[in-house]
Write an enzyme that holds these catalytic residues in place. Structure first.
Site, PDB file in Angstrom:
ATOM      1  N   TYR A  98       0.862  -1.184   0.000  1.00 58.56           N
ATOM      2  CA  TYR A  98       0.000   0.000   0.000  1.00 58.56           C
ATOM      3  C   TYR A  98       0.898   1.233   0.000  1.00 58.56           C
ATOM      4  CZ  TYR A  98      -4.744   1.731   0.748  1.00 58.56           C
ATOM      5  OH  TYR A  98      -5.983   2.292   0.587  1.00 58.56           O
ATOM      6  N   THR A 128     -20.763  -7.455  -6.546  1.00 61.81           N
ATOM      7  CA  THR A 128     -21.047  -8.153  -5.290  1.00 61.81           C
ATOM      8  C   THR A 128     -20.172  -7.651  -4.143  1.00 61.81           C
ATOM      9  OG1 THR A 128     -19.487  -9.883  -5.879  1.00 61.81           O
ATOM     10  CG2 THR A 128     -21.790 -10.285  -6.435  1.00 61.81           C
ATOM     11  N   SER A 129     -19.164  -6.854  -4.451  1.00 62.59           N
ATOM     12  CA  SER A 129     -18.333  -6.296  -3.379  1.00 62.59           C
ATOM     13  C   SER A 129     -19.201  -5.397  -2.507  1.00 62.59           C
ATOM     14  CB  SER A 129     -17.184  -5.482  -3.973  1.00 62.59           C
ATOM     15  OG  SER A 129     -17.697  -4.272  -4.521  1.00 62.59           O
ATOM     16  N   VAL A 139     -18.617  -2.302  -1.652  1.00 60.80           N
ATOM     17  CA  VAL A 139     -18.770  -1.016  -2.345  1.00 60.80           C
ATOM     18  C   VAL A 139     -19.839  -1.152  -3.433  1.00 60.80           C
ATOM     19  CG1 VAL A 139     -17.637   0.698  -3.805  1.00 60.80           C
ATOM     20  CG2 VAL A 139     -16.395  -0.290  -1.873  1.00 60.80           C
ATOM     21  N   ASP A 148     -18.761 -14.989 -13.945  1.00 57.46           N
ATOM     22  CA  ASP A 148     -19.450 -16.249 -14.225  1.00 57.46           C
ATOM     23  C   ASP A 148     -18.976 -17.274 -13.211  1.00 57.46           C
ATOM     24  OD1 ASP A 148     -20.861 -16.226 -17.030  1.00 57.46           O
ATOM     25  OD2 ASP A 148     -19.078 -14.963 -17.183  1.00 57.46           O
ATOM     26  N   LEU A 202     -10.032   6.692  -1.366  1.00 56.02           N
ATOM     27  CA  LEU A 202     -10.656   7.328  -0.208  1.00 56.02           C
ATOM     28  C   LEU A 202      -9.631   8.046   0.664  1.00 56.02           C
ATOM     29  CD1 LEU A 202     -13.345   7.672   1.364  1.00 56.02           C
ATOM     30  CD2 LEU A 202     -12.655   5.716   2.731  1.00 56.02           C
TER      31      LEU A 202
END
Lengths: 375, 375
Positions: free
Chosen positions: A96, A195-196, A198, A219, A314
């Site tokens: 990071y 589906t996350s 966020v 898929d 963010l």
């Protein structure tokens, strides 16, 4: 409410070896001392720490940290819950771009109850429910001591698991819907990685404002069930990637306008699918790269379709003096969560099962709900 | 100055077959007629036309077009010069997103001298030097008849070859320097395809404003000489692509700040090199794709380096009601050209050698200067 205590410094040798000059790790006496009765001390804390960057399941361990003095402007919070986010994992891995100096306590967001306050602190009292806002490092421990202005008091009715997770994922979703296009009711967005958390938040926050969402998922076995779950949250359209292997993806849309905004957290082919949906002059915002593949864009997409490609982080947004705005949004999001207008699946795991939660968060057991540590 | 004339309509059968309803091609009588003496007619025109889209050297041919009536609001211009631009080639190939309906006369910019004016036209007189501004289709012919407000009168001292080429390439360069970042003296830009006319203009226009330029060129024989030529125009740094195969391209810069703006007309690896130079929060503008390869961008470039990727298309910019601004810029650029502060290499070719100029413009004889037809 808080008295001076003398605690066996179980971890003091380790802590002093680290040579840090911060909070629990800095300036600790090497031997047990007796403090004046007026000194406010935190309880000892159990914490997940890492001394080196590397694979999180190898480099993290749980230790006990000694009590620290709660300075007059500080607040000691008994943590209640904190999630394991992908960015926490990246910080431990050392990949990071901004990360705490090692050794460090893991975690970046969470929720807790005020345990004690320094003598100069106003506006916060023991028993208040608080979150670090903007989020900040070191939430994976039972007692956190930080300056009073870090802590944002939230409604006591806030669901704990949402309070623990509100400042990273839902805030990312709300900012991306606000900061790149002017969207109005009736407009639409398109996103991959739907589906996350966020992604789920983007669906619900968009729907709440009358904005349609077109959602792209992988898929895999059970995709029909996933589609139903996302539609129950308010998704207008959900497609698997293979369904989009058609010449004109827009022909698949029923009564939804072409989207001006696309959200990409996958990269590679899944990012190209977002670009295919975008309308002339649209913007795709990249906020993640789950596939670890780059984004590829044709020249004509830039010149003739006038697409803009941007990024959202963010942590950068929060560094731009947004503390007040951040807290207003947290309150707004927690109200929605309380009213069940914002929801996403989480698994609460006791702190002493941290390493099994970490394994799940690392994807070692297939797709799993967000892992939230309960202290 | 202009009298009614009866002309043998050598091309009338072709023109009427085309069934067009515009200027020379539309509403022509199928047989020769005698017109009233008050009617203003253009001379017949020699033109490069194409009836179908396809390879420009196969589908274009030179024909004679009959005179047309010059309406009261129209102006007939005797063309002096017009370039063959890559976008002209794309229009003929049919791969340009906006293109004139076929059959059509080629060309999109140029310069000419007013030959005759309709009875209601004010402010333009025979002998005036004019350019179509914004540029418009059909400049590859000896006489062009268009509405008076298409024509922009320019200084008679304007160098003809620059007047013929000012509205596409130099205008693109100036807009890209203006529209995406606020650049000040001392700032810098980075670009690939620096030897293109847009590239050469960007170097000179930047330098004129005290802005440094970092320029990327292809590796090929004679690159040292190319570097010297670009430096003579005002380039601060010129690198071949292979020189940039280093870990940190910015270490190659001597006293030039990291650029906030990048210009890309190549795509592929050459676009990645532009991205590598850009500073945190910088913007890359794509205006061409000479390599015919896509642009590839890492997820972290978007999220952590906060890069923006945009596109520029002059035709879209011009459609946004920019006619007045366009003309002010044309005057500004032609003044610079007249003062030799803006220069680029061109080859003037007689109109009857059009097809050999076209072959050069198509790249069939290696790298060649901009081909400009002289009528």
């Amino acid at each position: 409410m808080v008295v001076a205590r003398s605690i066996a410094l179980k971890a003091v040798n380790t802590a002093s070896l680290w040579g840090l000059n911060r909070s629990r790790f800095g300036g600790l006496p090497k031997v047990q001392t007796v403090r004046a009765l007026s000194t406010v001390m935190s309880p000892p804390s159990k914490a997940v720490v890492y001394e080196h960057h590397g694979p999180p399941d190898s480099v993290t361990r749980m230790i006990e940290l000694p009590p620290v003095e709660v300075q007059e402007n500080q607040v000691c919070v008994k943590m209640l819950a904190a999630p394991i986010n992908p960015s926490d994992i990246n910080r431990i891995e050392g990949v990071y771009p901004v990360r705490p100096q090692v050794p460090a306590v893991g975690g970046y967001e969470g929720v807790g109850e005020v345990y004690s306050v320094g003598s100069a602190v106003k506006g916060l009292s023991p028993g208040d429910l608080v979150i670090p806002s903007p989020p900040s490092s070191g939430t994976w421990q039972t007692y956190v001591v930080k300056d009073h202005d870090i802590w944002h008091k939230i409604s006591k009715d806030s669901p704990i698991e949402y309070a623990a997770t509100v400042t990273v994922n839902p805030l990312t979703a709300i900012r991306m819907l606000e900061d790149f296009n002017t969207l109005s009711a009736g407009d639409s967005i398109v996103q991959n990685g739907a589906t996350s958390i966020v992604g789920q938040c983007a669906i619900q926050l968009a729907r709440y404002r009358g904005i349609h969402s077109i959602n792209i998922i992988r898929d895999r076995a059970g995709s029909d069930e996933v589609k139903e779950r996302l539609k129950a949250l308010g998704a207008d359209e959900v497609f698997t990637e293979s369904q989009l292997e058609v010449k004109n993806v827009k022909s698949l849309l029923s009564n939804i306008p072409e989207p001006a905004l696309g959200l990409n957290c996958v990269g590679g082919h899944a990012a190209s699918l977002v670009l295919k949906f975008l309308r002339q002059g649209g913007t795709m915002v990249t906020y993640g790269g789950m596939s670890k593949k780059s984004v590829t864009v044709s020249t004509s997409s830039f010149i003739f379709k006038d697409l803009s490609l941007r990024g959202f982080w963010l942590q950068k947004w929060l560094s731009a003096d947004k503390a007040k705005e951040c807290r207003d949004m947290v309150d707004y999001l927690l109200r929605l969560a309380q009213e069940r207008k914002l929801k996403y699946e989480m698994e609460l795991v006791p702190f002493d099962k941290f390493h099994s939660a970490l394994e799940k968060a690392l994807g070692k057991h297939g797709s799993q709900p967000k892992q939230v540590i309960k202290f």
